[in-house]
Design a protein around this motif. Structure first.
Motif, short mmCIF file in Angstrom:
data_model
loop_
_atom_site.label_atom_id
_atom_site.label_comp_id
_atom_site.label_asym_id
_atom_site.label_seq_id
_atom_site.Cartn_x
_atom_site.Cartn_y
_atom_site.Cartn_z
N ALA A 24 45.14 63.01 93.48
CA ALA A 24 46.10 63.83 92.72
C ALA A 24 47.06 62.97 91.93
N GLU A 25 47.54 61.89 92.53
CA GLU A 25 48.47 61.01 91.83
C GLU A 25 47.78 60.29 90.67
N ARG B 106 45.27 61.35 89.02
CA ARG B 106 44.99 62.36 88.01
C ARG B 106 46.24 62.70 87.21
N ASP B 107 47.36 62.86 87.91
CA ASP B 107 48.59 63.30 87.25
C ASP B 107 49.32 62.18 86.50
N ASN B 108 49.24 60.96 87.04
CA ASN B 108 50.07 59.88 86.50
C ASN B 108 49.32 58.65 86.02
#
Length: 209
Positions: free
Chosen positions: A21-22, A24-26
């Protein structure tokens, strides 16, 4: 399996999911082990106990991507089955992978992280190319059986996979377009079959009575 081991496995899984998730997001460069720990709701020490570095976490993510990509039915060539039926089965399995949101998320993260690292990108691309080796073997077998024209098997395999990815992979990964529905996948597969077989299949003349 004892309770402590199950708890350890759950923590490891939560760390991996938080990392995905990290990333992907950042993006890979901005993501830190601190952010991953916070998102996973574990201590930073726990993260390092499972993964010594961010690169190790990224490698775990790529391994999952690879595992999803390599899941496939038996790709053995069958001389007694029409080529179109065999190809439809193989491409259907490919489309199932390309229609998996988790696979697309992982691929998006992997591609984003490799932009700043040509070496990492090359390793990832090489592994995905290996994924299509089973189809290459199928093409070679069909050629040896006299049912497909002579062409470098890997080239033909890349062509037909590219026909699918143009609609069911790259738009989703690079432009965040929605996954194709089952109804939308069908014409993509059938048109790919038409193009591939029209060019490569050796048509046999009908036997005269």
């Amino acid at each position: 399996m004892n309770l402590a081991l199950r708890l350890t496995d759950r923590k490891r899984e939560s760390i991996v999911q938080a990392a995905i998730a990290e990333f992907r997001d950042n993006g890979f460069e901005v993501t830190s082990m601190d952010r991953i720990a916070a998102r996973a709701e574990v201590s930073k020490r726990t993260v390092y106990n499972h993964f010594p570095s961010k690169e190790e976490l990224f490698s775990e993510m790529l391994q999952r991507l690879w595992t999803r990509a390599t899941a496939q039915p038996d790709a053995s060539y069958r001389p007694d089955v029409p080529l179109r039926d065999q190809l439809r089965e193989l491409l259907g399995a490919k489309m199932k992978t390309l229609g998996d949101s988790n696979f697309i998320d992982l691929a998006r993260v992997a591609i984003g992280a490799t932009i700043h690292s040509p070496e990492r990108a090359q390793a990832w691309v090489n592994r995905l190319n290996e994924r299509e080796e089973a189809f290459t073997v199928w093409v070679r077998s069909a050629q040896q059986d006299g049912r497909l024209k002579a062409v470098e098997p890997g080239f033909a395999a890349s062509q037909i996979h590219a026909l699918l990815k143009a609609f069911a992979f790259w738009p989703q990964v690079t432009l965040n377009e929605p996954l194709l529905t089952a109804e939308e996948q069908l014409p993509v597969v059938e048109s790919a079959l038409d193009l591939f077989l029209c060019w490569y299949e050796i048509k046999t003349a009908p036997v005269k009575a």
